[in-house]
Design a protein around this motif. Structure first.
Motif: not given
Length: 297
Positions: A91-95, A122-126, A274-284
């Motif tokens: 959950r939360g914002r994923l940039r 939160d998507l940044d296209f560049t 990072s030693r710990q991957l947050t759930p939102k990043v892992r899911a992505f």
């Protein structure tokens, strides 16, 4: 488990300076702690403590062993924290930073949003080279091979570019049989927005890359105009397969010279080490790896 308990008894005894204090920390009697340490010494065939009636201190072997044991317990603690983190709902914002071509990955991103409704993308296209760490991105998707040692990466799929043209153009100008035949055709090029150079078309001969000078009917830093102009019959373009999937499926574009085109590029997803991957990043990361090309890219 018995060996792990003995290591715990040793570490607590070394850090507290007595079997009594260690026993209080572990919920054991001082005698039980002392016996566990004695069995450990016997199994290792080494003395870990200098002991007398008033105090006990680590031997040199005990000091070295304590350093190793602390690392073991740190790893166990980190593993438990990582598993606990992974079990939480993403959950939360994923940039996320994506290349401009990433706009064509909307179906996959929509699938991620449906699978994880509590994550706000939160998507940044560049196409510029972003500093993932300094600019605070949770993850980036890029083509090519990653080179930033501060980042973890995962290859989420390789793809072969396609040489495409509209049937009407081919009827009017002829079908190229070899890459060299393109010298007589109108070629629609993608230009790098960062370097200003035309992106090469990935041809090969006898397994070796072959550089061919192609005429330039037009160029653009974005892919969408190339697709539209190719569909309108204004030239031949070199495009990623996911960009022209629908146009090829319904016959507006046809693929050419496939036997001469080599596997040219890959998508990678990268994130700060990072030693710990947050759930939102892992899911992505997992979702993109499993679904990017399954979705027809």
């Amino acid at each position: 488990m018995e060996q792990f308990a003995a290591l715990s008894a040793f570490v607590q005894s070394a850090e507290t300076g007595s079997f009594v204090a260690a026993g209080r920390q572990l919920g054991l009697s001082a005698s039980a702690v002392g016996k566990a340490v004695a069995r450990l010494e016997q199994r290792l065939d080494v003395r870990l403590f200098h002991r007398n009636t008033r105090n006990m201190t680590l031997t040199e072997e005990g000091r070295l062993f304590l350093e190793r044991c602390r690392r073991i317990f740190d790893e166990v603690e980190a593993a438990e924290a990582e598993l606990a983190q992974a079990s939480r709902t993403p959950r939360g914002r994923l940039r996320v930073s994506l290349p401009l071509v990433g706009m064509l990955l909307t179906p996959v991103l929509a699938g991620f949003m449906r699978a994880y409704p509590e994550v706000q993308l939160d998507l940044d296209f560049t196409d510029r080279l972003v500093d993932v760490v300094e600019e605070g991105f949770d993850a980036v998707i890029r083509t090519g091979r990653p080179s930033d040692s501060r980042l973890m990466s995962r290859n989420i799929g390789r793809f072969r570019l396609l040489i495409v043209a509209a049937p009407a153009y081919l009827e009017r100008c002829g079908i190229p049989a070899t890459p060299q035949d393109l010298a007589r055709h109108r070629c629609l090029h993608q230009r790098s927005p960062t370097t200003g150079k035309l992106r090469p078309w990935p041809f090969a001969r006898s397994g070796a890359a072959e550089k061919i000078d192609l005429p330039e009917a037009m160029s653009a830093t974005a892919i969408d105009p190339l697709i539209r102009l190719a569909v309108e019959g204004l030239g031949i373009a070199c495009l990623p397969p996911f960009a022209v999937r629908d146009e090829i499926a319904d016959g507006r574009l046809v693929s050419l010279l496939e036997e001469y085109v080599v596997e040219a590029d890959q998508f990678s997803v990268l994130w700060p080490a990072s030693r710990q991957l947050t759930p939102k990043v892992r899911a992505f990361v997992d979702f993109m790896a499993e679904n990017l090309f399954r979705a027809g890219a």
